[in-house]
Design a protein around this motif. Structure first.
Motif: not given
Length: 881
Positions: A328-343, A720-730
Motif C-alpha cells: 500500500v505504501l508503494l502503491s500510494e507513493a508511486l501513484r500516477p501524478a494526475r491522481a495524487t489529488d486522491r491522497w 524518496v520525495q514521494r515516500l516522504a510525502a505519503v508517509a507524513g512528516e512525523t
C-alpha cells in the motif's frame, strides 16, 4: 477441464514483499500454476517443464532455490531459460523433442555486434560529417574526430536497436515532417534515410543481421513453437514484457493450456480509475506535459495485461503480502501524478497500513558520498552480525559501490560485488590509456611521470627497480620547462642538463647560490636517468615511429600500442603483467578483436588515437570474481532483480543516479521519436521505479543519499520525495532518525575524543649554522614566516619547479640579464668592433634553452634584438666619456 476453460489465460503475481523465486518454485511444485501438473517431491517430474526467467543470474538463483525447496542435493530440474537470451540450437533441440520437423529449426545469420558494428557505423558518420562542410563563419554541426564519430555511432546503434525492438519500419522516417524543427534535425533525418539504404547492403555483404532483430526473431520463433507444439508445462516468470517480442511470447504462454505467466509485484492496491491513467495512447491518458506515462513502474505490466486480454482483477496472487504490508505504501507513493489529488482521502483510509509499511524503513541522509558509503558499510556489518543473516546493497552508482567495498575492508567483511568495472577504469585500462597518450603526444612530462609511477610499469625489471632513476629524471628535466618532444627530446634535455651541471660543479662552491633551482640536484646521479631514457626510447619506438604520420589505420596504431604496453610492463621474467589478471585479460581480448576486425581500418590521425582508443574501449566491462560464501552482496538494479536478502540497502538515491538522467538522442528529437512510436527517454525512469518498488519489499530496508555529490548539492530522488510525502512528516522523521543511528556510528569511527593540536615548528639551529647576512626581502620573509629562512639557509632546501612549467617572464629576464651581464664583463675595458652583432651572438647562446619553446622564443627574441640595438648605441655613445 474443457478446452475452452483451458484456453483462459493464466496470469499470477507475487507481491513485492514476498521472496519471488521461492514462492514461484513452491507454487510450481505444489501444482498451483498449471492444472494437472503436481510434481510434489518427485525430483524427476520437473524435467518436463520449461521455466523462462528474465536474466541469467535469475536462472542460476532458481537452480539453487529448487534444490533448497526440494531439500535435495540433486534433482532433474526444469529447462530454465533466460527469456532475452535464447539460442537457436536450443530451440532446434526443443523442436525435435516435441515432435516438430527438424527442418524447421532456425538457421539465422550471426548478429553483427561488438566493435565491428561500431566501427562501420563510425565510418558512415565520418563520411556524413565530411559532407556537411560549414559555411564560412558558421560552427560545424558535427564533430569530425573519430572519437566523436564513435560516440555518435553508439547512439545510432541504440536507435537501430530501438527501431528493431519496437518493430518500427525504417520507411516510417519518410512520414516525419521536420520543416518546423532546427536545421540540425533535418540533416540527421536526411542521414538516417541514407543509412536506411546503405546499412542493409553492409549487413548483406557480411552475411549478418542486427543483434536486436536476431534476438526478436528467436523469441518469435520460440513463441511460434510453443503455440504449435504439444509439450510439458511452460512458465514465464519475472518479466514485465517491456519489449514487444517478449510481450508476444508471454501472451502466447499465458494462453497455452499448460502455460502460466507470473508477474513481479503487480499493483493490486491502486484504484481502478488511477490504474487506467497508467496507460499511454489517447490524449487524456498523457501527463501534464503531453507525454505518455512511461515513468510509472506498472506501465509495462499494464500494457502486457491488455495484450493478453485480461483485467487486473483476473490476476491471481500466489502468496499473501508480508506482514509489513508495504504494498500500500508503494502503491500510494508511486501513484500516477494526475491522481495524487486522491491522497487527501486515500491516505486517511490506509493510515494503519502506512504505519506498518514505514516501520522497518530507515533513511540515511549523509553529508557527502564518503559519509554515505561508511554509514552503509556500518549497516551491512550490523546485519551480518546475526547468524545466517544476509544483506545486500543495491545501487546504480559504481563509485559508491567501490567505496562501500573499501569501507567493509576495515573489518575484513567479504562482499560479493556482482557489478563490473569499466575496462577503461581498471589498472590495465588506465595504463593503456596513459601509454596511448604518452608516445603520440610528444612524451609530455606529466603523462611520462604518470606512466613511470603506475603500478604496472616495469621496463624489464622488478617492481620499484627504476624508482631512483625516475626520481632523478623528474628532478633533472621533467620539473621546469618542458623538454623537446619525443624520447629524443628527453635525451637532448638530459645531455644539456648534464653539461650545465658540469659547468656548475666547476665553479667554486662559494659561488653557488643556495636559491639556484638546479643547485638542489647537483648531487644526484644522472647515470641511471640516462639508462632509463634509453630504455624508454626503445620501449616507445613502435608508437613513436608512427607519430609523424598524417593518418593511419586504427588497427595499425593499436598493434604498435599493444607492443609499447608490453615493452613498458614486461618485468623480464614472464609475459607483460599489463595483460595478466582479469582486467589485463580483457584488455588483451580487446586488442585481439581490433587485430582480427577488418572494420578497424578506420583512418585515425596519431594525434587523435588516444581519445579514439578510449572511446572504442568505453563499452567494455570487467566483471569481478565472485566471493563464495559471502553474506554481503552488492548488486546493480539489473543484477538485483529476483534476488533476496534480509536487509536491503538502496544507495545513491539522488536525481540523475536513481532514477538515471534521461539520455537524449542526437539523431531524433522527442517529437520525432513519439511520432515513430519509439520509447521516450522517460521510459528508463519507469523501469528504475519498478526496480525500486520491488526492492523496497524486503523485510528490512535502508535508503541512503548524499546531500552533496562531487562538491555540488544533490537533489533527493523523486522516489524518496514521494515516500516522504505519503508517509507524513512525523513518520518520515522517525525513519530519518533510524538512519541517523548509522550515521552517528560512522562518524564515531574516526572521531578523536581529545584532539591534541600540533604546535608549529620552532627550529633552533646552532649559532654557527645561522646566516650572518640577509637581504631586505628575506628580512620580510623572516618576520612573516621564520621557517622559510631555516629551510633555505640552514637546510639548503630549494623550491622545486612545477612539472611541465611553461616558460615565464623570469626565464626571459634571466636570459636577457645573462646576455647583458656577459657582454659587460667580457668588454669591460673596450667595446668590440660591432657591439650589436656581439650582443646578438651572446644572446643566442643565452636564449638557447628557449629553443625548445618556439612560441616563447618567437615572442621574446625580437624584444631582445631591440634591446641589443638600443644598448649597443647607448654604450657606443657613453664609453668615450
Amino acid at each position: 477441464m474443457s478446452d475452452d476453460s483451458a484456453r483462459i489465460p493464466r496470469v499470477f503475481t507475487v507481491p513485492a514483499s514476498v521472496p519471488f523465486l521461492p514462492t514461484l518454485v513452491r507454487a510450481l511444485i505444489d501444482g498451483e500454476l498449471v492444472p494437472g501438473f503436481v510434481p510434489g517431491a518427485d525430483p524427476l517430474a520437473l524435467g518436463v517443464a520449461t521455466l523462462y526467467l528474465p536474466t541469467r543470474r535469475a536462472c542460476r538463483l532458481a537452480r539453487d532455490v529448487f534444490l533448497e525447496v526440494l531439500g535435495s542435493e540433486a534433482a532433474l530440474l526444469p529447462r530454465i531459460v533466460p527469456i532475452g537470451d535464447l539460442d537457436e540450437d536450443e530451440i532446434a533441440f526443443a523442436e525435435i523433442a516435441t515432435g516438430t520437423a527438424a527442418a524447421e529449426a532456425l538457421d539465422l545469420p550471426p548478429a553483427l555486434g561488438g566493435l565491428t558494428r561500431r566501427m562501420l557505423l563510425a565510418r558512415l558518420v565520418l563520411l556524413w560529417a565530411q559532407r556537411l562542410k560549414p559555411a564560412p563563419g558558421d560552427q560545424p554541426l558535427v564533430v569530425g574526430t573519430p572519437a566523436a564519430a564513435l560516440a555518435l555511432a553508439d547512439d545510432l546503434a541504440r536507435l537501430m536497436d530501438d527501431l528493431a525492438t519496437r518493430e518500427v519500419d525504417w520507411k516510417s522516417l519518410d512520414g516525419l515532417v521536420p520543416e518546423h524543427v532546427d536545421r540540425y534535425w533535418q540533416l540527421t533525418l536526411d542521414f538516417l534515410k541514407i543509412a536506411r539504404e546503405t546499412w542493409p547492403d553492409i549487413l548483406k555483404e557480411r552475411q549478418a543481421i542486427e543483434p536486436a532483430e536476431r534476438r526478436d526473431r528467436l523469441i518469435n520463433a520460440e513463441a511460434a513453437r510453443l503455440a504449435a507444439a504439444s509439450h510439458g508445462p511452460v512458465i514465464a516468470a519475472g518479466s514485465t514484457g517491456s519489449m514487444p517480442a517478449t510481450a508476444k511470447l508471454l501472451a502466447t504462454i499465458a494462453r497455452l493450456p499448460h502455460g502460466a505467466v507470473v508477474l513481479p509485484g503487480l499493483d493490486t492496491e491502486l484504484d481502478g480509475d488511477s490504474w487506467e491513467l497508467i496507460a499511454a495512447g489517447s490524449d487524456d491518458e498523457r501527463d501534464d506535459h503531453g507525454w505518455p506515462a512511461f515513468g510509472h513502474p506498472q506501465f509495462a505490466m499494464h500494457a502486457l495485461l491488455a495484450r493478453i486480454g485480461i483485467g487486473r482483477g483476473e490476476v491471481v496472487s500466489l502468496h499473501p503480502a508480508a506482514a509489513h504490508g508495504r504494498e500500500v505504501l508503494l502503491s500510494e507513493a508511486l501513484r500516477p501524478a494526475r491522481a495524487t489529488d486522491r491522497w487527501q482521502n486515500r491516505l486517511r483510509e490506509v493510515d494503519a497500513q502506512l504505519e506498518r509499511g514505514i516501520a522497518d524503513v530507515a533513511m540515511i541522509e549523509a553529508a557527502n558520498a564518503e559519509e554515505e558509503a561508511l554509514a552503509i558499510a556500518v549497516a551491512l556489518r550490523e546485519a551480518v552480525e546475526q547468524p545466517n543473516a544476509t544483506a545486500a546493497l543495491v545501487t546504480p552508482d559504481r563509485a559508491l559501490a567501490r567505496r562501500v567495498v573499501a569501507a567493509l575492508g576495515r573489518w575484513n567483511v567479504a562482499a560479493d560485488d556482482s557489478g563490473g568495472d569499466a575496462l577503461a577504469d581498471t589498472a590495465a585500462g588506465v595504463f593503456a590509456r596513459l601509454v596511448a597518450g604518452l608516445a603520440l603526444d610528444g612524451v609530455a612530462p606529466v603523462a611520462l611521470l604518470a606512466v613511470m609511477k603506475h603500478s604496472l610499469f616495469r621496463l624489464g625489471a622488478a617492481a620499484g627497480a627504476h624508482a631512483a632513476a625516475v626520481a632523478a629524471l623528474e628532478r633533472a628535466i621533467l620539473r621546469g620547462p618542458r623538454p623537446r618532444a619525443g624520447s629524443a627530446g628527453l635525451a637532448h634535455a638530459l645531455a644539456t642538463f648534464r653539461e650545465e651541471l658540469r659547468k656548475l660543479r666547476a665553479k667554486e662552491r662559494s659561488e653557488i647560490h643556495a636559491s639556484e633551482p638546479r643547485a638542489a640536484v647537483a648531487d644526484i646521479d644522472l647515470a641511471t636517468a640516462a639508462v632509463l631514457v634509453e630504455r624508454l626510447a626503445a620501449a616507445l619506438a613502435p608508437l613513436e615511429r608512427l607519430s609523424g604520420s598524417e593518418s593511419l589505420a586504427f588497427r595499425a596504431l593499436a598493434a604498435a600500442h599493444r607492443e609499447a604496453i608490453a615493452n613498458l610492463s614486461c618485468d623480464g621474467t614472464r609475459d607483460s603483467i599489463a595483460f595478466a589478471d582479469a582486467d589485463g585479460t580483457a584488455l588483451a581480448r580487446f586488442f585481439d578483436e581490433i587485430a582480427q576486425d577488418g572494420a578497424a581500418d578506420l583512418a585515425v590521425a596519431p594525434s587523435h588515437y588516444g581519445e579514439t582508443f578510449a572511446a572504442a574501449m568505453a563499452d567494455r566491462v570487467v566483471r569481478r570474481p565472485g566471493t563464495p560464501g559471502a553474506r554481503v552482496h552488492i548488486f546493480g538494479p539489473l543484477e538485483a532483480r529476483l534476488t533476496q536478502a534480509r536487509r536491503v540497502i538502496l544507495g545513491g538515491l539522488a536525481e540523475g543516479i536513481w532514477p538515471p538522467e534521461p539520455r537524449s538522442d542526437p539523431w531524433l528529437n522527442r517529437p520525432m521519436r513519439l511520432q515513430l512510436g519509439l520509447d521516450l527517454p522517460e521510459r528508463r525512469i519507469g523501469l528504475s521505479a519498478h526496480d525500486f518498488a520491488q526492492l523496497l519489499g524486503a523485510p528490512e530496508v535502508i535508503l541512503s543519499r548524499a546531500a552533496k555529490l562531487g562538491g555540488a548539492p544533490a537533489v533527493a530522488s523523486r522516489f524518496v520525495q514521494r515516500l516522504a510525502a505519503v508517509a507524513g512528516e512525523t513518520r518520515w522523521q522517525a525513519a530519518v532518525a533510524r538512519g541517523a543511528t548509522y550515521l552517528a556510528m560512522a562518524r564515531d569511527l574516526d572521531h578523536a575524543a581529545a584532539p591534541v593540536p600540533i604546535k608549529p615548528p620552532e627550529p633552533r639551529p646552532p649559532r654557527a649554522a645561522r646566516p650572518t647576512a640577509l637581504s631586505v626581502t628575506e628580512i620580510e620573509h623572516w618576520l612573516r614566516d621564520p621557517y622559510t629562512i631555516y629551510a633555505k639557509h640552514i637546510l639548503h632546501l630549494a623550491r622545486l619547479d612545477p612539472v611541465d612549467m611553461p616558460p615565464s617572464a623570469a626565464d626571459r629576464g634571466s636570459a636577457i640579464h645573462a646576455a647583458v651581464g656577459r657582454f659587460a664583463q667580457t668588454y669591460e675595458v673596450a667595446l668590440p668592433a660591432d657591439p650589436h652583432a656581439e650582443l646578438l651572438r651572446i644572446g643566442r647562446e643565452e636564449f638557447a634553452p628557449l629553443d625548445d619553446f618556439p612560441e616563447a622564443r618567437a615572442l621574446w627574441w625580437p624584444r631582445f634584438a631591440r634591446i641589443a640595438r638600443w644598448l649597443a648605441d647607448w654604450e657606443y655613445e657613453r664609453r668615450p666619456g
